[in-house]
Structure formats: C-alpha cells, structure tokens
Design a protein around this motif. Structure first.
Motif, PDB file in Angstrom:
ATOM      1  N   ARG A   1       0.832  -1.195   0.000  1.00 20.87           N
ATOM      2  CA  ARG A   1       0.000   0.000   0.000  1.00 20.87           C
ATOM      3  C   ARG A   1       0.870   1.249   0.000  1.00 20.87           C
ATOM      4  NH1 ARG A   1      -4.725  -0.446   4.434  1.00 20.87           N
ATOM      5  NH2 ARG A   1      -6.359  -0.961   2.967  1.00 20.87           N
ATOM      6  N   PRO A   2       0.477   2.251  -0.749  1.00 25.16           N
ATOM      7  CA  PRO A   2       1.240   3.498  -0.676  1.00 25.16           C
ATOM      8  C   PRO A   2       0.907   4.233   0.618  1.00 25.16           C
ATOM      9  CG  PRO A   2      -0.596   3.725  -2.194  1.00 25.16           C
ATOM     10  CD  PRO A   2      -0.551   2.278  -1.758  1.00 25.16           C
ATOM     11  N   ASN A   3       1.913   4.864   1.186  1.00 19.35           N
ATOM     12  CA  ASN A   3       1.698   5.624   2.412  1.00 19.35           C
ATOM     13  C   ASN A   3       0.948   6.908   2.076  1.00 19.35           C
ATOM     14  OD1 ASN A   3       2.993   3.786   3.995  1.00 19.35           O
ATOM     15  ND2 ASN A   3       4.994   4.743   3.717  1.00 19.35           N
ATOM     16  N   PRO A   4      -0.017   7.276   2.903  1.00 16.57           N
ATOM     17  CA  PRO A   4      -0.706   8.535   2.624  1.00 16.57           C
ATOM     18  C   PRO A   4       0.252   9.713   2.820  1.00 16.57           C
ATOM     19  CG  PRO A   4      -1.466   7.594   4.693  1.00 16.57           C
ATOM     20  CD  PRO A   4      -0.550   6.588   4.050  1.00 16.57           C
ATOM     21  N   LYS A   5       0.118  10.707   1.967  1.00 15.49           N
ATOM     22  CA  LYS A   5       1.040  11.840   2.009  1.00 15.49           C
ATOM     23  C   LYS A   5       0.868  12.643   3.286  1.00 15.49           C
ATOM     24  CE  LYS A   5       1.282  12.127  -2.931  1.00 15.49           C
ATOM     25  NZ  LYS A   5       0.921  12.841  -4.120  1.00 15.49           N
TER      26      LYS A   5
END
Length: 117
Positions: free
Chosen positions: A93-97
């Motif tokens: 999962r991409p980390n939330p900015k």
C-alpha cells in the motif's frame, strides 16, 4: 472366527457411492414426504416415488455430470486449466502523504416526530 467378507462387486467405489446416494435419497424422501403429507394413506407409494426421483437426480449429478466435467476440463482445456490458480502478488500500500485531521462532529438533538407544534 473369520469375518464374512463382502463379494468383490460390493467393494467397488462405484457401488459404495451408489449406496451412499441411495441412503441420502431415502432420508431426503422420508423427510419430504413426512413433512408434506405425514403418514396418511399412500405413504409408501409417495415415499418410493420421491426416493426414485431424489436417487435419479443425485446419481446423474454425482456419478455422471461431475466426473464428466472434471474429465472434460482436464482433457479439452489442458492440464493447467484443472490445476489450482496461483495466488496473485500483492503490491504494498502506498503511504498517505498527509494525514488529514477531522474536527469532531456535533451531535444534533432530534425532534420527537410524534409531537408537532
């Protein structure tokens, strides 16, 4: 003391499957006829016909259709068709900015719908 053995034809897997289907069909027919009609007149006639229908449907399905579909899938579509599918690879999962902070919500009082002004 020797144990009596079953005849050779009674030990085949096909006959064991048919006997299992006959037992299941009898129990289903007994439950159906008992629930719908009780033990009133023509009980055994209804039981026999319900047993025959259940046995025929189960036997055709489990002794004919299911083995044929397995055979057809293995022989017509190739061996990889019959094998279990491989697990898909999961992407991380991409980390939330930026984590958004939310204000707490206010609870509104509800009006009683039965009391009108």
């Amino acid at each position: 003391m020797t144990r009596p053995t079953l005849p050779a034809f009674a030990s085949t897997p096909l006959l064991r499957r048919a006997a299992m289907l006959a037992g299941i069909s009898f129990l289903l027919a007994l439950a159906l006829v008992g629930y719908l009609f009780g033990v009133q007149d023509h009980f055994f006639g209804r039981l026999f016909s319900a047993f025959f229908v259940f046995f025929w449907l189960l036997a055709v399905t489990f002794l004919g259709v299911v083995p044929f579909v397995n055979w057809a899938a293995a022989n017509w579509f190739g061996q990889e068709w019959a094998e279990a599918p491989t697990e898909p690879t999961r992407r991380p999962r991409p980390n939330p900015k930026a984590a958004t902070t939310r204000k707490p919500t206010r609870t509104a009082t509800r009006l009683n719908s039965t009391q009108h002004p």
